[in-house]
Design a protein around this motif. Structure first.
Motif, short mmCIF file in Angstrom:
data_model
loop_
_atom_site.label_atom_id
_atom_site.label_comp_id
_atom_site.label_asym_id
_atom_site.label_seq_id
_atom_site.Cartn_x
_atom_site.Cartn_y
_atom_site.Cartn_z
N LYS A 1 0.84 -1.20 0.00
CA LYS A 1 0.00 0.00 0.00
C LYS A 1 0.87 1.25 0.00
O LYS A 1 0.64 2.18 -0.77
N VAL B 1 2.42 1.89 -3.48
CA VAL B 1 1.48 2.41 -4.48
C VAL B 1 1.14 3.86 -4.19
O VAL B 1 1.14 4.71 -5.09
N PHE B 2 0.92 4.18 -2.91
CA PHE B 2 0.53 5.55 -2.60
C PHE B 2 1.70 6.52 -2.71
O PHE B 2 1.50 7.70 -3.03
N LEU C 1 1.75 7.29 -6.37
CA LEU C 1 0.63 8.20 -6.65
C LEU C 1 0.94 9.62 -6.18
O LEU C 1 0.71 10.59 -6.91
N TYR D 1 -8.56 6.14 -32.86
CA TYR D 1 -9.00 5.80 -31.50
C TYR D 1 -10.50 5.47 -31.48
O TYR D 1 -10.94 4.60 -30.74
N LEU E 1 -10.90 2.04 -32.86
CA LEU E 1 -10.47 1.05 -31.87
C LEU E 1 -11.48 0.88 -30.75
O LEU E 1 -11.57 -0.19 -30.17
N PRO F 1 -14.55 -3.34 -30.68
CA PRO F 1 -14.89 -4.39 -29.71
C PRO F 1 -16.39 -4.55 -29.52
O PRO F 1 -16.88 -5.67 -29.37
N ILE G 1 -7.47 21.87 -14.18
CA ILE G 1 -7.18 20.61 -13.48
C ILE G 1 -8.39 20.17 -12.66
O ILE G 1 -8.82 19.01 -12.73
N VAL H 1 -11.15 18.94 -14.96
CA VAL H 1 -10.82 17.65 -15.58
C VAL H 1 -10.93 16.51 -14.57
O VAL H 1 -11.58 15.49 -14.82
N VAL H 2 -10.30 16.70 -13.40
CA VAL H 2 -10.30 15.63 -12.40
C VAL H 2 -11.73 15.31 -11.98
O VAL H 2 -12.13 14.14 -11.91
N VAL I 1 -13.63 13.46 -14.94
CA VAL I 1 -13.19 12.08 -15.17
C VAL I 1 -13.63 11.18 -14.02
O VAL I 1 -14.16 10.09 -14.22
N LEU I 2 -13.43 11.67 -12.79
CA LEU I 2 -13.79 10.84 -11.64
C LEU I 2 -15.29 10.58 -11.61
O LEU I 2 -15.74 9.47 -11.36
N ASN J 1 -16.31 8.06 -14.30
CA ASN J 1 -15.83 6.71 -14.05
C ASN J 1 -16.41 6.09 -12.79
O ASN J 1 -16.69 4.90 -12.76
N LEU J 2 -16.59 6.92 -11.74
CA LEU J 2 -17.17 6.37 -10.53
C LEU J 2 -18.58 5.90 -10.79
O LEU J 2 -19.02 4.89 -10.25
N TYR K 1 -18.40 2.69 -12.50
CA TYR K 1 -17.88 1.73 -11.54
C TYR K 1 -18.99 1.24 -10.61
O TYR K 1 -19.16 0.06 -10.35
N VAL L 1 3.88 -1.67 -9.23
CA VAL L 1 2.60 -0.96 -9.06
C VAL L 1 1.48 -1.74 -9.76
O VAL L 1 0.44 -2.04 -9.16
N ILE M 1 0.79 -5.09 -7.93
CA ILE M 1 0.04 -4.94 -6.68
C ILE M 1 -1.42 -4.59 -6.99
O ILE M 1 -2.35 -5.17 -6.42
N TRP N 1 -5.70 -5.91 -6.19
CA TRP N 1 -6.68 -5.14 -5.42
C TRP N 1 -8.01 -5.09 -6.17
O TRP N 1 -8.03 -5.01 -7.40
N ILE O 1 -9.57 1.65 -10.30
CA ILE O 1 -9.76 3.06 -9.93
C ILE O 1 -8.40 3.73 -9.69
O ILE O 1 -8.17 4.86 -10.11
N LEU P 1 -6.76 4.46 -12.85
CA LEU P 1 -7.37 5.67 -13.40
C LEU P 1 -6.73 6.91 -12.78
O LEU P 1 -6.40 7.87 -13.48
N ILE Q 1 -3.77 7.11 -11.66
CA ILE Q 1 -2.41 7.25 -12.18
C ILE Q 1 -2.42 7.87 -13.57
O ILE Q 1 -1.54 8.65 -13.93
N LEU R 1 -4.79 9.86 -14.72
CA LEU R 1 -5.44 11.17 -14.68
C LEU R 1 -4.51 12.37 -14.94
O LEU R 1 -4.87 13.25 -15.71
N VAL S 1 -3.74 16.58 -17.87
CA VAL S 1 -3.31 17.95 -17.63
C VAL S 1 -2.13 18.23 -18.55
O VAL S 1 -1.21 17.41 -18.64
N ASN T 1 -6.19 -3.79 -28.98
CA ASN T 1 -6.28 -2.47 -28.36
C ASN T 1 -4.99 -2.13 -27.62
O ASN T 1 -4.37 -2.99 -27.03
#
Lengths: 274, 272
Positions: A8, A11-12, A15, A144, A147, A151, A244, A247-248, A251-252, A255-256, A259, B94, B97, B101, B106, B109, B111, B113, B117, B270
Motif C-alpha cells: 500500500k 502504491v501511494f 501516486l 481511436y 479502436l 470491440p 485541473i 478535468v479531475v 473524469v472521476l 468513471n465512478l 464503476y 505498481v 500490486i 486489489w 480506480i 485511473l 495514475i 489522470l 493535464v 487495443n
C-alpha cells in the motif's frame, strides 16, 4: 501483514509523486506569481489577473482549442464509427491491412506525424490555419474511435440485426433501432477519447499552425509564453488550476458512476446465484 | 426509358442494402491513404531531395558523418533506454500490486489522470520542484521528467495484462510446489510479457522523440532526437529533417513488429 502495508505504501508513494507537480500548480496559484514562491503570502491576485487582466490571446487560444477539438472529434466519431462497421465486414486479409494502417497514427511518433503532415500540407498548398489543424487532428483522432467501436461490434451477435430485418424492419430502421444503440457505448467512449486527445495535442498543432496565421491553441500559446525570457505571467497557474479541477472532477464522476453501475450489476448476479 | 431502368435499379439496390457491407470503410480508408500514408511517402521523397529538388543521397551522408547528429541520436537512445528501464522497474510492482486489489482499476485511473493535464505546465512545475531541491538541471533531471511523463503508459498495459491472467496458473504452480518467487518468475512474469513489450514500446518511442520536455528540464543543454528533428524543419532543412524522421519511423516499425508478435494469439489489438 507487513507485506500488505509495504505494498500500500509503495502504491501511494508513486501516486503522491505523480500528483506532486499538479498540487504545486494549484498551491502556488494562490501566491500571486508564477514563480513558485510565497513572497507575497496567500493571495487571490493571480485569479484576479486571470479574469480582469489576462491578454485577449488567452481567451482566443482557449476558444480555438475547444472549436478544433469539437469539430475534429465529431468528424472523427462519425467517420470512425461508420468505418468500424465496414472494417468489421471485411475479409480477414484486407481487414488486417486496414487495421494495421489504422494503428499507424497511434503507434507512430508524434513528431514524425507532425512533420510528415506539414510537408504534405505545404507540398499540396492546403489553406493555412484551421483547415490544416482540423484535418491533422481528425487524422490522429479517428483511429481511436475505430479502436473503441470495434470491440462492441465484435461482441454484437450479428443475428440480432438479421432478426430485425426478418421481423420486417427496413435496413435503416434496423440500423437506428438495433445496431446504433448497441455500439453506442463504444461510440461515446471513442468520442470522449478523440475529444481529450485533440484538446491535449501539442506537437502536431505546433508544427502545423503556420507562423503567419497567428492561430494558437492553449498548449502552443503556453509554449511560446514559456520561451519568453520574462517567464510566465501569474495568470497561468490559476488558469491551469481551474482546468485541473474541472478535468479531475469530470473524469472521476464519469468513471465512478460506471464503476458503481458495474458493482450493482455484480451484486445482482451474486443475488441470483444465491 | 433508360433513366427509369437506372432509377429502378438504384431503388433495388437501396432495398437490398445490408449493413454487412465493407463499403462503409472506404471513405475512411481513402482518408487514411491521403492523410497518413501519402505524407509518409512525401517524407521519404524529401529525404532524397536537395534544396534544389534534385535527387541526392547527400542528406543521408551528411547525417551520418556529422558527429553532432550521431551524438544526439545516441544520447536520445541512452535516455530512452534508461527511462524505459526505470518505468518498468517502478511501474511493474505498481501494476502487479494493483492487479490484486479490487479497487485496482480506480487507482490505475488515478495514475492516468495527470496525463489529462497539459504536459508543459506539469513539466514547468516539475522544474520548480527541482529548483526547490537545488538540483542541477541536466541529463538526470531530463530522465526523471521523462519517467514522470511516460510511466502511465507503462502501468496501463501491464495492469491490463496482469488482471487478465487466469489466477489458476499461479495456483497450479503453487500446488506443484513452487514458492512465491518461483511462481512469479515461472508463471506470472512470462504470462505478462505482452504487457511488458507494449509498455516498453509506449515509453521508449515517446521518450526519444520527445519535444520540449528535455529542453525545459536541462536549460536546453540536452536535446532529444524529436527536438532536433523539429529544429531541422524550423530551419528549413527539410532533407536532413526527413532523413531523421525516417530513422525515427524505423524505430517505431521495429518496436511495433515485436509488439504485434507478442500480442499474437491474443485477440486484444487495443493499445490500452
Amino acid at each position: 501483514m507487513v507485506k500488505k502495508i509495504a505494498e500500500k505504501g509503495y502504491v501511494f508513494l508513486v501516486l503522491a509523486l505523480m500528483y506532486l507537480p499538479i498540487l504545486m500548480v494549484i498551491i502556488f496559484s494562490f501566491s500571486g506569481s508564477a514563480h513558485f514562491t510565497f513572497n507575497n503570502g496567500f493571495t487571490f491576485d493571480s485569479y484576479k489577473e486571470l479574469f480582469t487582466d489576462a491578454p485577449k490571446k488567452l481567451w482566443d487560444s482557449l476558444l480555438n482549442t475547444v472549436i478544433i477539438a469539437i469539430i475534429s472529434s465529431v468528424v472523427a466519431t462519425i467517420m470512425g464509427s461508420i468505418a468500424a462497421v465496414g472494417i468489421y465486414n471485411m475479409k480477414p486479409r484486407s481487414r488486417h491491412v486496414v487495421e494495421n494502417i489504422n494503428q499507424l497514427p497511434i503507434v507512430n511518433s508524434e513528431i514524425v506525424m507532425a512533420v510528415s503532415l506539414m510537408l504534405f500540407f505545404t507540398t499540396f498548398a492546403f489553406p493555412n490555419g484551421y483547415t490544416r489543424l482540423i484535418l491533422g487532428h481528425i487524422t490522429f483522432c479517428t483511429p481511436y474511435v475505430v479502436l473503441s467501436v470495434m470491440p462492441r461490434l465484435m461482441q454484437m451477435d450479428s443475428n440480432i440485426y438479421e432478426a430485425a430485418l426478418d421481423l420486417g424492419a427496413s435496413p435503416i430502421k434496423a440500423l437506428f433501432k438495433v445496431v446504433i444503440p448497441y455500439i453506442l457505448p463504444g461510440v461515446l467512449s471513442g468520442f470522449a477519447m478523440a475529444f481529450t486527445i485533440s484538446l491535449d495535442d501539442f506537437i502536431i498543432t505546433q508544427l502545423n499552425k503556420g507562423a503567419s496565421t497567428g492561430i494558437d491553441t492553449l498548449s502552443t500559446y503556453l509554449y511560446s509564453s514559456l520561451r519568453k525570457a520574462s517567464g510566465l505571467r501569474a495568470f497561468w497557474l490559476p488558469a491551469f488550476s481551474i482546468i485541473i479541477v474541472i478535468v479531475v472532477a469530470a473524469v472521476l464522476l464519469i468513471n465512478l458512476r460506471s464503476y458503481k453501475k458495474e458493482g450493482r450489476k455484480k451484486e445482482k448476479i451474486n443475488e441470483k446465484n444465491r | 426509358m433508360k433513366a427509369k431502368e437506372f432509377f429502378l435499379k438504384g431503388v433495388g439496390k437501396i432495398k437490398n442494402f445490408r449493413l454487412t457491407r465493407k463499403v462503409f470503410a472506404y471513405p475512411y480508408v481513402l482518408f487514411m491513404l491521403i492523410f497518413v500514408l501519402a505524407p509518409l511517402v512525401i517524407l521519404l521523397v524529401n529525404a532524397f531531395l536537395d534544396t534544389d529538388q534534385n535527387f541526392t543521397f547527400d542528406n543521408f551522408k551528411s547525417f551520418f558523418t556529422d558527429s553532432v547528429n550521431v551524438r544526439v541520436l545516441s544520447l536520445s537512445l541512452a535516455v530512452g533506454l534508461i527511462t524505459t528501464v526505470l518505468c518498468l522497474v517502478i511501474g511493474y510492482p505498481v501494476a502487479y500490486i494493483l492487479s490484486k486489489w479490487s479497487s485496482g482499476s480506480i487507482i490505475v485511473l488515478l495514475i492516468i489522470l495527470p496525463m489529462w493535464v497539459n504536459f508543459l505546465i506539469r513539466t514547468y512545475a516539475l522544474k520548480a520542484i527541482f529548483a526547490l531541491l537545488d538540483t542541477t538541471l541536466g541529463v538526470g533531471t531530463v530522465i526523471i521528467g521523462m519517467v514522470y511523463n511516460f510511466i502511465p503508459y507503462m502501468i496501463m498495459p501491464l495492469h491490463t495484462t496482469l488482471t487478465n491472467i487466469d489466477p489458476s496458473y499461479a495456483e497450479a504452480a503453487k500446488d506443484l510446489g513452487a514458492n512465491g518467487v518461483q511462481t512469479f518468475l515461472k508463471s506470472t512474469l512470462p504470462l505478462s510479457l505482452p504487457g511488458i513489450i507494449s509498455g516498453i514500446t509506449m515509453v521508449f518511442i515517446p521518450t526519444i522523440s520527445a519535444f520540449a520536455i528535455s529542453g525545459m528540464l536541462s536549460n536546453n543543454t540536452v536535446l532529444m532526437f524529436g527536438d532536433s528533428i523539429n529544429l531541422r524543419f524550423a530551419n528549413q532543412l527539410y532533407g536532413i529533417g526527413s532523413v531523421m524522421s525516417l530513422i525515427m519511423l524505423v524505430f517505431v516499425l521495429i518496436l511495433n513488429f515485436f509488439m504485434n508478435k507478442a500480442n499474437k494469439g491474443e485477440a486484444q489489438k487495443n493499445l490500452w
